[in-house]
Design a protein around this motif. Structure first.
Motif, short mmCIF file in Angstrom:
data_model
loop_
_atom_site.label_atom_id
_atom_site.label_comp_id
_atom_site.label_asym_id
_atom_site.label_seq_id
_atom_site.Cartn_x
_atom_site.Cartn_y
_atom_site.Cartn_z
N THR A 142 -7.58 8.90 -4.53
CA THR A 142 -6.86 8.10 -3.54
C THR A 142 -5.36 8.26 -3.75
O THR A 142 -4.85 8.07 -4.85
N ASP B 112 -0.88 5.20 5.02
CA ASP B 112 -1.04 4.11 4.05
C ASP B 112 -1.81 4.62 2.84
O ASP B 112 -1.42 4.40 1.70
N ALA B 113 -2.93 5.28 3.11
CA ALA B 113 -3.74 5.85 2.03
C ALA B 113 -4.53 7.02 2.57
O ALA B 113 -4.93 7.04 3.74
N VAL C 274 0.81 -1.23 0.00
CA VAL C 274 0.00 0.00 0.00
C VAL C 274 0.84 1.27 0.00
O VAL C 274 0.33 2.34 -0.29
N HIS C 275 2.15 1.17 0.32
CA HIS C 275 3.01 2.36 0.36
C HIS C 275 3.65 2.64 -0.99
O HIS C 275 4.87 2.82 -1.09
N ARG D 152 -1.58 7.09 -2.04
CA ARG D 152 -0.93 6.15 -1.12
C ARG D 152 0.47 6.63 -0.74
O ARG D 152 1.13 7.33 -1.48
N GLU E 11 -7.86 9.21 1.19
CA GLU E 11 -8.88 9.40 0.17
C GLU E 11 -9.39 10.84 0.28
O GLU E 11 -9.77 11.29 1.36
#
Length: 220
Positions: free
Chosen positions: A63, A81-82, A49-50, A65, A84
């Motif tokens: 989004t 991590d994320a 996720v990074h 990341r 939005e």
């Protein structure tokens, strides 16, 4: 108070600190670390996720990341991590994007939701960093757990924000003193990757000399 950048702590350490103050100090003050299945699995999830190059636009949602974040007020820096971003008239402008956007941090965790609040504290600290950086309000975010494969919404209530500030204040104080708290054995010790470095059994109710004497008797 505004912390100079050289004194900023790792935001990820807040989770370690909430789990066990001694674990945090061993990692972040003494630079000790050990892997087990849980930590290795968690690293693999975060590697996925990074991806700092990741940008995804779907309608009114953007989004991002691996977003680098910091707070001079809290004295921390780290990564989300994320995050939005949702287009909303109550939001803030983003460079290169039309309209106004609201930030919604999402943290990915292995396993299931925990009994303690370590994950919630880490996510709330991320939100507080975003608020300082973007000059906006971030009222809630989400924790995504790998085992149930669903999100848990976290509201950043004043009580949770107060816990973040109190924890970071204590972390700064311990870090400046370079002090590692003594172990307090509990049921969570068995799941800790540092148990062989921490040696919680040595700090049980038995005196250390009694512990050593018993082991010497076994060897004879």
């Amino acid at each position: 108070m505004s912390w100079p950048e050289e004194d900023w702590l790792q935001l990820s350490g807040l989770q370690h600190f909430a789990f066990c103050r001694r674990q945090w100090a061993l990692i972040h003050i003494e630079n000790q670390w050990a892997e087990n299945y849980r930590t290795a699995d968690g690293h693999l999830m975060h590697e996925r996720v990074h991806d700092q190059e990741f940008r995804e636009s779907r309608g009114d949602r953007l989004t991002v990341r691996g977003l680098a974040i910091h707070s001079a007020e809290l004295g921390v820096s780290g990564q989300c991590d994320a995050v939005e971003f949702f287009k909303n008239p109550a939001g803030v402008p983003l460079r290169g994007r039309d309209g106004l956007w609201l930030a919604y941090p999402v943290e990915y965790k292995r396993g299931k939701p925990k009994e303690h609040s370590a994950d919630e504290l880490q996510l709330c600290a991320q939100a507080m960093c975003l608020e300082e950086m973007l000059c906006c309000s971030v009222p809630e975010g989400a924790l995504y757990y790998g085992e149930p494969r669903r999100r848990t919404v976290v509201s950043f209530a004043p009580e949770l924000r107060g816990q973040v500030r109190d924890s970071l204040s204590e972390m700064h104080e311990l870090y400046q003193r370079r002090y590692t708290p003594k172990v307090r054995p509990s049921k969570v010790c068995s799941a800790c990757s540092l148990k062989d470095l921490c040696l919680p059994k040595l700090m049980s109710r038995k005196k250390v000399m009694d512990y050593l004497a018993a082991n010497l008797e076994e060897l004879q």
